[in-house]
Design a protein around this motif. Structure first.
Motif, PDB file in Angstrom:
ATOM      1  N   ASP A  90       2.514   7.237   9.927  1.00 46.11           N
ATOM      2  CA  ASP A  90       2.051   6.873  10.991  1.00 46.11           C
ATOM      3  C   ASP A  90       2.540   5.864  12.244  1.00 46.11           C
ATOM      4  OD1 ASP A  90       3.102   4.522   9.149  1.00 46.11           O
ATOM      5  OD2 ASP A  90       0.936   3.990   9.094  1.00 46.11           O
ATOM      6  N   ILE A 148      -6.554   6.759   4.935  1.00 46.82           N
ATOM      7  CA  ILE A 148      -6.483   5.941   6.173  1.00 46.82           C
ATOM      8  C   ILE A 148      -5.963   5.331   6.804  1.00 46.82           C
ATOM      9  CG2 ILE A 148      -7.636   3.582   5.419  1.00 46.82           C
ATOM     10  CD1 ILE A 148      -9.240   3.851   3.069  1.00 46.82           C
ATOM     11  N   ARG A 197       8.442   6.333   8.741  1.00 49.10           N
ATOM     12  CA  ARG A 197       6.987   5.981   8.149  1.00 49.10           C
ATOM     13  C   ARG A 197       6.306   7.449   8.961  1.00 49.10           C
ATOM     14  NH1 ARG A 197       4.699  -0.055   9.167  1.00 49.10           N
ATOM     15  NH2 ARG A 197       2.797   0.970   9.598  1.00 49.10           N
ATOM     16  N   LEU A 234       1.151  -1.151   0.007  1.00 46.36           N
ATOM     17  CA  LEU A 234      -0.033   0.239   0.404  1.00 46.36           C
ATOM     18  C   LEU A 234       0.630   1.209   0.295  1.00 46.36           C
ATOM     19  CD1 LEU A 234      -2.919  -1.367   2.342  1.00 46.36           C
ATOM     20  CD2 LEU A 234      -2.918  -0.328  -0.142  1.00 46.36           C
ATOM     21  N   ARG A 235       1.777   1.221   0.775  1.00 42.35           N
ATOM     22  CA  ARG A 235       3.025   2.260   0.670  1.00 42.35           C
ATOM     23  C   ARG A 235       3.817   2.973  -0.305  1.00 42.35           C
ATOM     24  NH1 ARG A 235       3.059   0.679   6.141  1.00 42.35           N
ATOM     25  NH2 ARG A 235       4.880  -0.793   5.567  1.00 42.35           N
ATOM     26  N   HIS A 289      -6.221   3.991  10.467  1.00 45.00           N
ATOM     27  CA  HIS A 289      -7.501   2.783   9.687  1.00 45.00           C
ATOM     28  C   HIS A 289      -7.160   2.111   9.063  1.00 45.00           C
ATOM     29  CE1 HIS A 289      -9.891   6.319  11.144  1.00 45.00           C
ATOM     30  NE2 HIS A 289      -9.395   5.950  12.609  1.00 45.00           N
ATOM     31  N   LEU A 290      -7.979   1.344   8.924  1.00 44.27           N
ATOM     32  CA  LEU A 290      -8.183  -0.098   7.795  1.00 44.27           C
ATOM     33  C   LEU A 290      -8.628   0.595   5.868  1.00 44.27           C
ATOM     34  CD1 LEU A 290      -8.506  -3.381   9.662  1.00 44.27           C
ATOM     35  CD2 LEU A 290      -6.656  -1.464   9.385  1.00 44.27           C
TER      36      LEU A 290
HETATM   37  P1  AMP Z   1       1.426  -2.111   8.571  1.00 41.99           P
HETATM   38  O1  AMP Z   1       2.730  -1.793   7.526  1.00 41.99           O
HETATM   39  O2  AMP Z   1       1.191  -3.478   8.241  1.00 41.99           O
HETATM   40  O3  AMP Z   1       1.592  -1.073   9.835  1.00 41.99           O
HETATM   41  O4  AMP Z   1       0.342  -1.136   7.963  1.00 41.99           O
HETATM   42  C1  AMP Z   1       0.221   0.042   7.328  1.00 41.99           C
HETATM   43  C2  AMP Z   1      -0.604   0.259   7.690  1.00 41.99           C
HETATM   44  O5  AMP Z   1      -1.686  -0.395   6.142  1.00 41.99           O
HETATM   45  C3  AMP Z   1      -1.810  -0.052   7.715  1.00 41.99           C
HETATM   46  O6  AMP Z   1      -2.329   1.322   9.383  1.00 41.99           O
HETATM   47  C4  AMP Z   1      -3.527   0.168   7.308  1.00 41.99           C
HETATM   48  O7  AMP Z   1      -3.875   1.015   7.491  1.00 41.99           O
HETATM   49  C5  AMP Z   1      -3.172   0.127   6.374  1.00 41.99           C
HETATM   50  N1  AMP Z   1      -2.654  -1.654   6.135  1.00 41.99           N
HETATM   51  C6  AMP Z   1      -2.160  -2.473   6.045  1.00 41.99           C
HETATM   52  N2  AMP Z   1      -2.423  -4.097   5.846  1.00 41.99           N
HETATM   53  C7  AMP Z   1      -3.644  -4.383   5.779  1.00 41.99           C
HETATM   54  C8  AMP Z   1      -4.559  -4.698   5.833  1.00 41.99           C
HETATM   55  N3  AMP Z   1      -4.405  -5.855   5.229  1.00 41.99           N
HETATM   56  N4  AMP Z   1      -6.243  -4.477   5.401  1.00 41.99           N
HETATM   57  C9  AMP Z   1      -6.077  -3.099   6.134  1.00 41.99           C
HETATM   58  N5  AMP Z   1      -5.583  -2.032   5.892  1.00 41.99           N
HETATM   59  C10 AMP Z   1      -4.386  -2.835   5.539  1.00 41.99           C
END
Ligand code: AMP
Length: 215
Positions: A163, A52, A161, A35-36, A57-58
């Protein structure tokens, strides 16, 4: 070997996944990284996901399910993969099960990393990583051996990051307990869950994971 690393943000999923990649030669599928990358490339998914993610959030299930389905279909996933940050909701877990069933595959292990909340906030607040290879560092207890140079690849570029700050972390933790922690029960019922102490030293956590994957 197909496995899921389950746990809250900062539990060490990414770090342990990198170690598994090196030892077992299977890819790490991090939906957060994917996603990044989409945000950085300003794709449609990236534009939809950015706000988001910044709020902790998700991203909608359909979006991440589609990303994972495409990624698992790639050749390097034939022998296995490590899912890091996916699934994060019961709907995603059901979608993954259906996807694997269609492919005639099944999960071998779901490994939960258990870490106390206050430790998670401290870990995430000081976290940064190599901009080239992704090796993760920390301001307090895990700096590169040579200041400003990545231990793994020698790059001098690092990133943080957006976040990874205390405020967004609180939101990410709430989201984890509400949406993701039910997966512990889900995989426990399926008999695939193993829980380990994610607060142990990093090498000890790696060894606990190795013991599980070796059976
Ligand atoms: P992470 O790097 O796994 O901490 O993910 C960073 C952000 O990406 C999360 O706080 C969500 O906003 C989004 N994200 C990552 N994986 C998911 C997932 N499986 N479902 C929904 N959002 C996700």
């Amino acid at each position: 070997m197909k496995l899921i690393l389950l746990g809250p943000p900062g539990a060490g999923k990414g770090t342990q996944a990198q170690r598994l990649v090196n030892r077992h030669n299977i890819p790490q599928l991090s939906t957060g990284d994917m996603l990044r990358a989409a945000v950085a490339a300003e794709t449609e998914v990236g534009k939809q996901a950015k706000a988001i993610m910044d709020a902790g959030h998700l991203v909608p299930d359909e979006v991440v399910n589609a990303i994972v389905a495409d990624r698992i279909a790639e050749d390097d996933c034939t022998e296995g993969f490590i899912l890091d940050g996916y699934p994060r909701t019961l709907k995603q877990a059901d979608a993954l099960e259906a996807l694997l069933e269609r492919r005639g595959q099944h999960l071998d292990h779901v490994i939960e990393l258990k870490v106390d909340d206050d430790v998670l906030v401290t870990r995430v607040s000081g976290r940064f990583s190599c901009a080239n290879c992704g090796t993760v560092y920390h301001d307090v207890d895990r700096l590169p051996k040579v200041e400003g140079t990545c231990d793994n690849c020698g790059s001098t570029e690092f990133k943080r990051r957006p976040d990874d700050n205390a405020e967004t972390m609180r939101s990410r933790l709430r989201t984890y307990y509400k949406e993701t922690s039910p997966l512990v029960g889900y995989y426990h019922c399926k008999g695939t869950l193993r829980s380990i102490d994610g607060m142990a030293a990093m090498d000890e956590v790696t060894e606990s994971i190795e013991e599980i994957v070796k059976g």
